[in-house]
Design a protein around this motif. Structure first.
Motif, PDB file in Angstrom:
ATOM      1  N   THR A 159       0.826  -1.208   0.000  1.00  0.00           N
ATOM      2  CA  THR A 159       0.000   0.000   0.000  1.00  0.00           C
ATOM      3  C   THR A 159       0.860   1.258   0.000  1.00  0.00           C
ATOM      4  O   THR A 159       1.972   1.270   0.511  1.00  0.00           O
ATOM      5  N   GLN A 160       0.319   2.290  -0.590  1.00  0.00           N
ATOM      6  CA  GLN A 160       0.984   3.596  -0.640  1.00  0.00           C
ATOM      7  C   GLN A 160       0.448   4.470   0.489  1.00  0.00           C
ATOM      8  O   GLN A 160      -0.670   4.281   0.954  1.00  0.00           O
ATOM      9  N   ASN A 161       1.259   5.441   0.896  1.00  0.00           N
ATOM     10  CA  ASN A 161       0.798   6.402   1.887  1.00  0.00           C
ATOM     11  C   ASN A 161      -0.396   7.176   1.342  1.00  0.00           C
ATOM     12  O   ASN A 161      -0.398   7.577   0.183  1.00  0.00           O
ATOM     13  N   LYS A 162      -1.369   7.423   2.191  1.00  0.00           N
ATOM     14  CA  LYS A 162      -2.508   8.248   1.800  1.00  0.00           C
ATOM     15  C   LYS A 162      -2.154   9.724   1.907  1.00  0.00           C
ATOM     16  O   LYS A 162      -2.711  10.553   1.200  1.00  0.00           O
ATOM     17  N   THR A 163      -1.238  10.043   2.807  1.00  0.00           N
ATOM     18  CA  THR A 163      -0.829  11.433   3.007  1.00  0.00           C
ATOM     19  C   THR A 163       0.414  11.703   2.176  1.00  0.00           C
ATOM     20  O   THR A 163       1.504  11.218   2.492  1.00  0.00           O
ATOM     21  N   ILE A 164       0.227  12.456   1.094  1.00  0.00           N
ATOM     22  CA  ILE A 164       1.320  12.757   0.173  1.00  0.00           C
ATOM     23  C   ILE A 164       1.343  14.262  -0.115  1.00  0.00           C
ATOM     24  O   ILE A 164       0.344  14.955   0.103  1.00  0.00           O
ATOM     25  N   PRO A 165       2.467  14.762  -0.610  1.00  0.00           N
ATOM     26  CA  PRO A 165       2.530  16.193  -0.941  1.00  0.00           C
ATOM     27  C   PRO A 165       1.517  16.551  -2.025  1.00  0.00           C
ATOM     28  O   PRO A 165       1.219  15.750  -2.904  1.00  0.00           O
ATOM     29  N   THR A 166       0.993  17.775  -1.922  1.00  0.00           N
ATOM     30  CA  THR A 166       0.039  18.279  -2.911  1.00  0.00           C
ATOM     31  C   THR A 166       0.568  19.589  -3.488  1.00  0.00           C
ATOM     32  O   THR A 166       1.562  20.126  -3.017  1.00  0.00           O
ATOM     33  N   ASP A 167      -0.134  20.103  -4.483  1.00  0.00           N
ATOM     34  CA  ASP A 167       0.235  21.380  -5.099  1.00  0.00           C
ATOM     35  C   ASP A 167      -0.429  22.572  -4.406  1.00  0.00           C
ATOM     36  O   ASP A 167      -0.176  23.720  -4.769  1.00  0.00           O
TER      37      ASP A 167
END
Length: 142
Positions: A2-10
């Motif tokens: 699984t990937q992190n749900k909290t990721i950098p955004t623009d």
């Protein structure tokens, strides 16, 4: 895996802070942003819709799971601010004893309002948390 749900955004930090309600939380968020910028030397990045992060690190767990996450930061929530000191494995009890009114989670600190805490002690805690994290996983600028 699984990937992190909290990721950098623009999303820009300034635009996000401008939407924080009530105004007292917005004003606290502006102060926190200034403190985190000064202490870390990093430019902030939005992680998910509501977390402001400073720096990042790449982790690899014994299970093989790996990913990237913010090194430190905060989220100005309605009820109280969440302040993230990663990864949360070290006992910072001596610093926390001097901080002021707060509650603890696993890797975060909950503060109702900044008037309840000593900002110089918060800065010390942020530095200690980054130094601790950097020993396990190198902290990179954002």
């Amino acid at each position: 895996m699984t990937q992190n749900k909290t990721i950098p955004t623009d999303q820009t930090v300034q635009k996000f802070i401008a939407t924080v309600d009530p105004i007292s939380k917005r004003e606290d968020a502006q102060v926190l942003d200034r403190v985190f910028r000064e202490v870390t030397g990093f430019q902030p990045v939005m992680w998910g819709p509501s977390i402001i992060g400073y720096g990042q690190y790449h982790y690899v767990y014994d299970s093989g799971r790996e990913g990237d996450f913010l090194a430190t930061g905060f989220s100005p929530r309605k009820a109280r601010h969440s302040i993230y000191i990663m990864p949360g494995y070290t006992d910072f009890g001596d610093i926390l004893a001097r901080l002021g009114k707060h509650k603890m989670g696993k890797s975060c600190l909950y503060v109702n309002k900044l008037a309840d805490i000593d900002l110089d002690v918060l800065a010390e805690l942020i530095r200690a948390g980054l130094a601790d994290l950097n020993q396990k996983w190198p902290v990179q600028p954002t």
